[in-house]
Scaffold this motif. Structure first.
Motif, mmCIF file in Angstrom:
data_model
loop_
_atom_site.group_PDB
_atom_site.id
_atom_site.type_symbol
_atom_site.label_atom_id
_atom_site.label_comp_id
_atom_site.label_asym_id
_atom_site.label_seq_id
_atom_site.Cartn_x
_atom_site.Cartn_y
_atom_site.Cartn_z
ATOM 1 N N LYS A 145 -2.608 -10.088 24.685
ATOM 2 C CA LYS A 145 -1.894 -9.650 25.435
ATOM 3 C C LYS A 145 -2.176 -8.769 26.916
ATOM 4 O O LYS A 145 -0.916 -8.406 27.277
ATOM 5 N N ALA A 146 -3.070 -8.674 27.423
ATOM 6 C CA ALA A 146 -3.315 -8.262 28.538
ATOM 7 C C ALA A 146 -2.586 -7.941 29.615
ATOM 8 O O ALA A 146 -1.922 -7.881 30.437
ATOM 9 N N ALA A 147 -2.397 -10.016 29.775
ATOM 10 C CA ALA A 147 -1.883 -9.875 31.727
ATOM 11 C C ALA A 147 -0.175 -9.517 31.171
ATOM 12 O O ALA A 147 0.111 -8.807 31.647
ATOM 13 N N GLN A 148 0.507 -9.974 30.166
ATOM 14 C CA GLN A 148 1.559 -9.966 30.029
ATOM 15 C C GLN A 148 1.712 -8.124 29.799
ATOM 16 O O GLN A 148 3.148 -7.919 30.086
ATOM 17 N N ILE A 149 1.499 -7.609 29.117
ATOM 18 C CA ILE A 149 1.307 -6.393 28.660
ATOM 19 C C ILE A 149 1.129 -5.466 30.510
ATOM 20 O O ILE A 149 1.745 -4.373 30.640
ATOM 21 N N GLU A 150 -0.001 -5.770 31.093
ATOM 22 C CA GLU A 150 -0.055 -5.409 32.490
ATOM 23 C C GLU A 150 0.852 -5.205 33.320
ATOM 24 O O GLU A 150 1.930 -5.059 34.245
ATOM 25 N N PHE A 151 1.990 -6.707 33.298
ATOM 26 C CA PHE A 151 2.883 -7.367 33.958
ATOM 27 C C PHE A 151 4.626 -6.322 33.787
ATOM 28 O O PHE A 151 4.482 -5.818 34.709
ATOM 29 N N ARG A 152 4.327 -6.233 32.046
ATOM 30 C CA ARG A 152 5.285 -5.138 31.351
ATOM 31 C C ARG A 152 5.163 -3.995 32.048
ATOM 32 O O ARG A 152 6.395 -3.300 32.609
ATOM 33 N N SER A 153 3.559 -3.316 32.110
ATOM 34 C CA SER A 153 3.997 -2.308 32.470
ATOM 35 C C SER A 153 3.861 -1.670 33.905
ATOM 36 O O SER A 153 4.610 -0.795 34.430
ATOM 37 N N ASN A 154 3.899 -3.220 34.540
ATOM 38 C CA ASN A 154 4.109 -2.233 35.604
ATOM 39 C C ASN A 154 5.735 -2.394 36.129
ATOM 40 O O ASN A 154 5.896 -1.430 37.492
ATOM 41 N N GLY A 155 6.259 -3.344 35.577
ATOM 42 C CA GLY A 155 8.030 -3.454 36.150
ATOM 43 C C GLY A 155 8.376 -1.845 35.502
ATOM 44 O O GLY A 155 9.122 -1.285 35.952
ATOM 45 N N TRP A 156 7.807 -1.372 34.221
ATOM 46 C CA TRP A 156 8.691 0.091 33.727
ATOM 47 C C TRP A 156 8.268 0.840 34.822
ATOM 48 O O TRP A 156 8.674 2.046 35.386
ATOM 49 N N VAL A 157 6.716 0.873 35.925
ATOM 50 C CA VAL A 157 6.338 2.094 36.566
ATOM 51 C C VAL A 157 7.332 1.561 37.685
ATOM 52 O O VAL A 157 7.940 2.571 37.793
ATOM 53 N N ALA A 183 -0.168 1.804 27.486
ATOM 54 C CA ALA A 183 -0.163 1.156 29.249
ATOM 55 C C ALA A 183 0.405 2.447 29.877
ATOM 56 O O ALA A 183 0.134 2.427 30.805
ATOM 57 N N ASP A 184 1.701 2.661 29.387
ATOM 58 C CA ASP A 184 2.621 3.104 30.794
ATOM 59 C C ASP A 184 2.279 4.300 29.967
ATOM 60 O O ASP A 184 2.329 5.231 30.983
ATOM 61 N N TRP A 185 1.545 5.126 29.031
ATOM 62 C CA TRP A 185 1.166 6.700 29.106
ATOM 63 C C TRP A 185 0.587 6.822 30.239
ATOM 64 O O TRP A 185 0.457 7.288 30.857
ATOM 65 N N TYR A 186 -0.925 5.355 29.993
ATOM 66 C CA TYR A 186 -1.637 5.826 31.321
ATOM 67 C C TYR A 186 -1.645 5.476 32.924
ATOM 68 O O TYR A 186 -1.624 6.492 33.272
ATOM 69 N N GLN A 187 -0.379 5.045 32.945
ATOM 70 C CA GLN A 187 0.534 4.888 33.811
ATOM 71 C C GLN A 187 0.885 5.817 34.803
ATOM 72 O O GLN A 187 0.638 5.962 35.590
ATOM 73 N N TYR A 188 1.800 6.697 33.390
ATOM 74 C CA TYR A 188 2.120 7.560 33.380
ATOM 75 C C TYR A 188 1.794 8.614 34.182
ATOM 76 O O TYR A 188 2.173 9.522 35.380
ATOM 77 N N VAL A 189 0.762 9.166 33.946
ATOM 78 C CA VAL A 189 -0.332 10.555 34.122
ATOM 79 C C VAL A 189 -1.168 9.936 35.073
ATOM 80 O O VAL A 189 -1.515 10.195 36.379
ATOM 81 N N THR A 190 -1.546 8.556 35.128
ATOM 82 C CA THR A 190 -2.432 7.969 36.647
ATOM 83 C C THR A 190 -1.476 8.679 37.688
ATOM 84 O O THR A 190 -2.078 8.717 38.687
ATOM 85 N N VAL A 191 0.141 7.714 38.023
ATOM 86 C CA VAL A 191 0.903 8.166 39.148
ATOM 87 C C VAL A 191 1.047 10.146 39.280
ATOM 88 O O VAL A 191 0.758 10.041 40.586
ATOM 89 N N ARG A 222 -1.075 -2.392 42.893
ATOM 90 C CA ARG A 222 -2.369 -3.634 43.097
ATOM 91 C C ARG A 222 -3.437 -2.869 42.683
ATOM 92 O O ARG A 222 -4.554 -3.704 42.776
ATOM 93 N N GLN A 223 -3.740 -1.596 41.735
ATOM 94 C CA GLN A 223 -4.730 -0.729 41.748
ATOM 95 C C GLN A 223 -5.491 -1.876 39.943
ATOM 96 O O GLN A 223 -6.022 -0.657 39.398
ATOM 97 N N ARG A 224 -3.840 -2.199 39.531
ATOM 98 C CA ARG A 224 -3.983 -2.374 38.310
ATOM 99 C C ARG A 224 -4.148 -2.049 37.158
ATOM 100 O O ARG A 224 -4.954 -2.277 35.876
ATOM 101 N N ASN A 225 -4.014 -0.213 37.580
ATOM 102 C CA ASN A 225 -3.599 0.552 36.394
ATOM 103 C C ASN A 225 -2.893 0.294 34.726
ATOM 104 O O ASN A 225 -3.393 0.824 33.874
ATOM 105 N N GLY A 226 -2.242 -0.660 35.183
ATOM 106 C CA GLY A 226 -1.534 -1.569 33.330
ATOM 107 C C GLY A 226 -2.924 -1.843 32.786
ATOM 108 O O GLY A 226 -2.476 -2.208 31.635
ATOM 109 N N LEU A 227 -4.041 -2.318 33.170
ATOM 110 C CA LEU A 227 -5.086 -3.013 32.931
ATOM 111 C C LEU A 227 -5.848 -1.736 31.797
ATOM 112 O O LEU A 227 -6.322 -2.223 30.858
#
Length: 370
Positions: free
Chosen positions: A20-32, A74-82, A51-56
């Motif tokens: 479910k990589a694509a769905q997870i990336e989209f949902r994680s971007n929405g969370w960001v 995915a959301d945790w890694y987005q959090y620390v990447t921000v 656009r950096q696709r960090n949700g992947l």
């Protein structure tokens, strides 16, 4: 020198995308957008980040996890990447060491429940929401480790800001020590445990060599593939800059040496992993699941770093190439089969680059493999 040749890296470990990589990336971007959008100076800055696709990164490093845990990761890694993005930005957290320290202290206060739940502090709101999701899946020992891991990450981010603002370049071992924290190695291990639903608390001695070579391999690969970005931002805490400015290596010589170190650590990780699997603890299901997770962590992390526009320019689209000439100055770069001869003629001489053959010559600098 404005470009270098990236040789093929070993890539001996498996790469897989979560189903479910694509769905997870989209949902994680929405969370960001909903939780961290206010951290960005403008909508365009937020969109550039998305656009950096960090949700992947999560779906690539925990492809075996159930969907909810993979999304949490995915959301945790987005959090620390921000956070990491703004640490490197001199118009944001990276502008002032003391101010960044205050922000990070507030994050830890919110994490421990001492911050009063400020709704105008997006880092705190986002972190608490993540923690409510993740903490029920962790043991008491893992929860204690998580608090320490987050604090170590934030402390190392301040150290990186200090070196950048003071224009200092550390020695290799100091750099690696700081990077183990600023790269988030402790919570990377915890996220791998969380995704596999296992607890490795108390097994540090058994896994010392596994972790040492795993994390050093990941840091060096990251520093190689992100050098274009780190060079542009003037970051000091990267092994590429350390070898150039502290060891006196040319850029291509540095790249070739680091490729050797990647190979060394990746193979040493596999040996250490197999020693555990073939030892007295090797039949434990939790250890086998965790080691499988580390395999995917190493392989998936490199895959992400090849594909992200974060490192190769806004608008970059990966074509699957993993080797070639990389420009440090092009707005969007790509892996090219041939060097840019105009760029070569306008740079200082680098005796380790053979333009006529389009390949760098072998380099043999010394650096301790540790």
């Amino acid at each position: 020198m404005t470009e270098f040749f990236l040789p093929e890296l070993p890539r001996l470990l498996p790469v897989a995308y979560h189903p479910k990589a694509a769905q997870i990336e989209f949902r994680s971007n929405g969370w960001v957008r909903s939780r961290l959008g206010d951290c960005f100076a403008s909508e365009e800055d937020l969109l550039r980040y998305l656009r950096q696709r960090n949700g992947l990164y999560g779906p690539l490093t925990v492809p075996y996890a159930d969907e909810q845990r993979a999304l949490d990761v995915a959301d945790w890694y987005q959090y620390v990447t921000v956070i990491d993005s703004f640490v490197s930005d001199r118009s944001a957290l990276g502008a002032d060491e003391a101010s960044a320290r205050d922000v990070f202290a507030d994050i830890m206060d919110e994490f421990h429940g001492d911050g009063g739940g400020r709704k105008d502090f997006p880092y705190g709101v986002a972190g608490k929401e993540l923690w409510r999701r993740i903490s029920p899946g962790l043991s008491p020992g893992q929860i204690r480790r998580f608090a320490g891991a987050l604090e170590a990450f934030l402390r190392a981010c301040v150290t990186e800001i200090h070196f950048k603002l003071t224009e200092k370049v550390p020695d290799y071992e100091t750099c690696m020590t700081v990077r183990l924290d600023s790269f988030g190695c402790d919570f990377i291990r915890l996220m791998t445990e969380y995704a596999a639903a296992v607890d490795m608390s108390g097994l540090d001695r058994l896994l010392t060599d596994v972790h040492t070579h795993c994390m050093r391999q990941m840091i060096i690969v990251n520093d190689l593939l992100s050098w274009r970005k780190e060079h542009a931002q003037g970051d000091k805490m990267t092994v590429v800059r350390v070898l150039i400015e502290r060891k006196g290596l040319g850029l291509q010589q540095c790249v070739d040496r680091l490729r050797e170190l990647v190979d060394h650590h990746e193979r040493a990780y596999i040996v250490a992993r197999d020693q555990v699997l073939n030892g007295p603890h090797g039949m434990r299901a939790d250890i086998r699941a965790y080691l499988k997770g580390l395999d995917h962590l190493i392989g998936g992390s490199a895959e992400f770093e090849y594909l992200t526009p974060r490192y190769f320019g806004d608008g970059f689209v990966w074509d699957g190439s993993t080797s070639g000439w990389i420009s440090l100055t092009a707005p969007v770069t790509r892996f090219r089969a041939q060097p840019n001869t105009d760029a070569q003629s306008n740079t200082s001489t680098d005796t380790h680059t053979d333009v006529a053959s389009s390949r760098p010559q072998a380099a043999t600098p010394s650096l301790t493999r540790s």
